[in-house]
Design an enzyme around this catalytic site. Structure first.
Site, PDB file in Angstrom:
ATOM      1  CG  HIS A   1     111.955  65.615 -21.371  1.00 51.10           C
ATOM      2  ND1 HIS A   1     111.259  64.911 -20.403  1.00 51.10           N
ATOM      3  CD2 HIS A   1     113.252  65.612 -20.970  1.00 51.10           C
ATOM      4  CE1 HIS A   1     112.087  64.490 -19.477  1.00 51.10           C
ATOM      5  NE2 HIS A   1     113.300  64.905 -19.784  1.00 51.10           N
TER       6      HIS A   1
ATOM      7  CG  MET B   1     118.814  60.721 -18.565  1.00 52.96           C
ATOM      8  SD  MET B   1     119.718  60.120 -17.137  1.00 52.96           S
ATOM      9  CE  MET B   1     118.674  60.692 -15.813  1.00 52.96           C
TER      10      MET B   1
ATOM     11  CG  ASP C   1     118.108  69.275 -14.734  1.00 54.26           C
ATOM     12  OD1 ASP C   1     118.001  68.813 -13.592  1.00 54.26           O
ATOM     13  OD2 ASP C   1     117.423  68.878 -15.694  1.00 54.26           O
TER      14      ASP C   1
ATOM     15  N   GLY D   1     117.088  72.052 -20.131  1.00 50.09           N
ATOM     16  CA  GLY D   1     116.109  72.790 -19.337  1.00 50.09           C
ATOM     17  C   GLY D   1     116.760  73.578 -18.207  1.00 50.09           C
TER      18      GLY D   1
ATOM     19  CG  MET E   1     106.188  69.773 -15.725  1.00 44.25           C
ATOM     20  SD  MET E   1     105.308  69.082 -17.092  1.00 44.25           S
ATOM     21  CE  MET E   1     103.777  70.010 -16.926  1.00 44.25           C
TER      22      MET E   1
ATOM     23  CB  SER F   1     111.571  61.818 -15.213  1.00 48.81           C
ATOM     24  OG  SER F   1     111.760  62.465 -16.458  1.00 48.81           O
TER      25      SER F   1
HETATM   26  O1  PAF Z   1     119.194  66.179 -17.975  1.00 46.55           O
HETATM   27  C1  PAF Z   1     119.226  64.963 -18.250  1.00 46.55           C
HETATM   28  O2  PAF Z   1     118.196  64.322 -18.489  1.00 46.55           O
HETATM   29  C2  PAF Z   1     120.564  64.248 -18.288  1.00 46.55           C
HETATM   30  O3  PAF Z   1     121.418  64.695 -17.294  1.00 46.55           O
HETATM   31  C3  PAF Z   1     121.237  64.311 -19.672  1.00 46.55           C
HETATM   32  C4  PAF Z   1     121.623  65.733 -20.034  1.00 46.55           C
HETATM   33  C5  PAF Z   1     120.312  63.730 -20.735  1.00 46.55           C
HETATM   34  C6  PAF Z   1     122.532  63.480 -19.655  1.00 46.55           C
HETATM   35  O4  PAF Z   1     122.274  62.150 -19.355  1.00 46.55           O
END
Ligand code: PAF
Length: 281
Positions: free
Chosen positions: A34, A27, A150, A147, A184, A186
Site C-alpha cells: 500500500h 481496506m 490483485d 496493486g 505482501m 494484509s
Molecule cells: O484491494 C482492496 O484492498 C479492496 O478490494 C479495495 C479496492 C480497497 C475495495 O474495497
C-alpha cells in the site's frame, strides 16, 4: 494529514485542495505494498487521498470480515509518512446507509478465478466494483492506484472505468514482495511461522513457471506442470492455478505476449493469491 469520516467532509477537503488528486483505496492494515501505491500517488499528484474502509460487501458469509486486521491509528501514521494529505475512514453507515440498494457489476471478467461461484464468487467483485464506484464518486480523483497482486481486480476495475466513462486514470503498480519472495498481503498476518514457510511455495511456483517460459516451454501444460511441482513439494493444493489472457481473462493454451499466471491457495487460516505476467506481458 486530515482524517475525514463523512462524504461531505471528504468533498470539502478535496474541493479546497489542489488538483490533480490521486486516490489510493485500501481496506487498511497497510503494508509496504500500500505504501508504494501512496508514494506513487504522491509523485504524480498535488493531493493524495487514502481511503481505509473494510468493505463488508466484498466478503462472503464465513469469510474473514470480522477478523480482518483493523488498526486505524497505525494506518494513519503510515499513510501520513508515505505522503497522504487526506485519510478517508468512513463508518459502514456512511458508505451503506439504511436503504442502500444499488450495485455495480462488471460481467464477463468476474465469474472466473476468484469470481468462480465455487470460490469467492462474482459477488466478491460486485462488492469491489460497487464500493470503488462510490469511492470514485465521493472523491472524484484524477487517478486511482491499485496493486498488481490483485491482478483480476485491476483488470475488472479498468473495465469498470472504461465501460462507465469514469473520468479517472487507473494506475496499477507492481506487487511488493518480502525479501524471500512472499507477496505482501494484509492476510499474511494470519500465517503461523510454519504456514509462512509453506506460503513461499506460491512465489516459487510462479518463478518456476517464468523459468519454463524463459527456456522456451510455452505450452500451458508445461508451464502449469512446472508451477504445480513447486506447490506439491510444499504440500500446497491450490484453489486455482491458471493461465489467462490479461485482455479478457480467457484461458490461454500457449503463453503469448499477454498471459497472466494466477494462483490462489489456502495456507492455514489465510487465503492467499499471487500472480505473474509471462511472455513479456
Ligand atoms: O484491494 C482492496 O484492498 C479492496 O478490494 C479495495 C479496492 C480497497 C475495495 O474495497
Amino acid at each position: 494529514m486530515r482524517i475525514v469520516r463523512t462524504v461531505t467532509d471528504l468533498r470539502a477537503a478535496v474541493r479546497s485542495s489542489e488538483r490533480p488528486v490521486g486516490l489510493v483505496p485500501t481496506m487498511g492494515a497497510l503494508h509496504e505494498g500500500h505504501l508504494s501505491l501512496i508514494r506513487s500517488a504522491r509523485e504524480q499528484n498535488a493531493t493524495v487521498v487514502v481511503s481505509v474502509f473494510v468493505n463488508p460487501a466484498q466478503f462472503r458469509p464465513g469469510e474473514d470480515f470480522d477478523s480482518y486486521p483493523r488498526d486505524e491509528a497505525r494506518d494513519a501514521r503510515l499513510a501520513e509518512q508515505a505522503g497522504a494529505d487526506i485519510l478517508f475512514a468512513p463508518p459502514v453507515e456512511e458508505v451503506y446507509p439504511p436503504g442502500f440498494a444499488t450495485s455495480v457489476e462488471v460481467h464477463g471478467l468476474t465469474e472466473v478465478l476468484c469470481g468462480d461461484p465455487a470460490r469467492r464468487g462474482p459477488e466478491h467483485f460486485r462488492g469491489v466494483t460497487t464500493v470503488v464506484t462510490k469511492l470514485f464518486n465521493m472523491t472524484q480523483p484524477d487517478a486511482a492506484y491499485f496493486g498488481q497482486k490483485d491482478a483480476q481486480q485491476a483488470i475488472v476495475l479498468r473495465k469498470l472505468a472504461r465501460d462507465l466513462d469514469m473520468p479517472v486514470r487507473i494506475e496499477v503498480r507492481p506487487t511488493v514482495r518480502e525479501p524471500d519472495g512472499l507477496a505482501m498481503s494484509s492476510r499474511n498476518a494470519y500465517l503461523s511461522p510454519a504456514d509462512r514457510e509453506r506460503a513461499l511455495a506460491l512465489s516459487r511456483a510462479l518463478r518456476a513457471a517464468e523459468e519454463a517460459v524463459a527456456a522456451g516451454r510455452l505450452d500451458a501444460d508445461d508451464v502449469l506442470a512446472a508451477a504445480r511441482a513447486e506447490l506439491a513439494k510444499a504440500g500446497v493444493d491450490p484453489e486455482y492455478l491458471e493461465l489467462r489472457s490479461t485482455e479478457d481473462l480467457s484461458p490461454v493454451e500457449r503463453v503469448n505476449g499477454s498471459t497472466l499466471l494466477a494462483v490462489a491457495a489456502c495456507i492455514g487460516r489465510a487465503r492467499l493469491i499471487d500472480n505473474t505476467l509471462l511472455g513479456g506481458a
